[in-house]
Write a protein that holds these residues in place. Sequence first.
Motif, PDB file in Angstrom:
ATOM      1  N   ARG A 184      -8.332   2.914  -4.839  1.00 26.62           N
ATOM      2  CA  ARG A 184      -7.944   3.096  -3.228  1.00 26.62           C
ATOM      3  C   ARG A 184      -8.619   4.591  -2.690  1.00 26.62           C
ATOM      4  O   ARG A 184      -8.288   5.004  -1.726  1.00 26.62           O
ATOM      5  N   PRO A 235      -0.121   5.356  -2.011  1.00 29.78           N
ATOM      6  CA  PRO A 235      -0.682   6.306  -1.143  1.00 29.78           C
ATOM      7  C   PRO A 235      -1.730   7.010  -1.305  1.00 29.78           C
ATOM      8  O   PRO A 235      -1.699   7.980  -2.529  1.00 29.78           O
ATOM      9  N   GLU A 244       0.824  -1.186  -0.167  1.00 34.34           N
ATOM     10  CA  GLU A 244       0.045   0.043   0.096  1.00 34.34           C
ATOM     11  C   GLU A 244       0.607   1.360   0.076  1.00 34.34           C
ATOM     12  O   GLU A 244       0.466   2.309  -0.445  1.00 34.34           O
TER      13      GLU A 244
END
Length: 347
Positions: A197, A168, A164
Amino acid sequence: MPPRPNPYGPYRALALQTRCDAVNSISDAAACRAQMMRSIERIDRQIAASKMFSGDDLKLVVLPEYFLTSFPTGPDLPTWAARACLLQDGPEYKALGEVAKRNSVYLSGNVYEIDPKFSDLSFQVSFIINDQGELILRYRRLISMYTATPHDVWDKFVELYGVEAAFPVADTPIGKLACVASEEILFPEVARALALRGAEIFLHSSSETGSPQATKKGIAKRARAVENLAYVVSANSAGITSIDIPMASTDSGSMVIDYEGRILAEAGYGESMVALTQIDPATIRHVRGRVGMDNYLARLRLEPFASTYQMSVYPPNVLANDKPSRAGFRAAIERGIAAIQHRATAK
């Protein structure tokens, strides 16, 4: 959970088109650092003047790619690291934090940085500093030609930081922010991974060809905005001084684009605050939350493509046991060309 409220409501975003004063020809490391600090001071004044002109609702400023240094031509890579790469706790970041805090803006830009966990490497890093002067996001460019990336030391990077950390996204009061570095805008996988995300606003620091004709990056910015239902705030250099490339080769075209690919504001040539306009993350949340033909994220079918993306083109971990060199990066690209050609001719 309900969407995070936006206390600012709609606000203004600026892709600040500012010149890059290159440090390539400066042989003394201290002189390089002094030049960088002068650039930060100039940018501080430009942001303050832009906010005075545009109003207190200017909350987001994006700076161009490698705005403090230019790109690493000339010196070998270790010399470049010593002269031009920032330390994570160095004075340049501290000064940039003061700029963000003093002007009460979220500030994004792109620099070369030394990672203490990879002592022989420097990464090209896009950052976000909040309006309190705190660095809240560090994105290490994943696709580059002559600079190390996390992919070049992928196994160790994932072991140290986790997957991850390569993608970011900062959840902030002014929206979910993510960075796309320079020519990565031409690679749809980068923006798509960030959008999946939650990224609503892509902060694109670039140093790219300026032309009255449609450019590759200009087309790609609009495509990334449409296919991901996101804003793109893209800042280009207003030319690069003190290198042999003609100064205005990388100039013009800083822009803010909405989720339908519309250019809301765009700068011409030279240093400019014209790429300045109002955006509203609530609009993104609305269009992503509706059922319709144009909700492209909700209609994604990822599984059919999984096997394709498991194929290797540019190999990972090329710097796991080697130090970076321009010759080594070239060799990796040549291997990628061979892999593509092999697949194209395979029976």
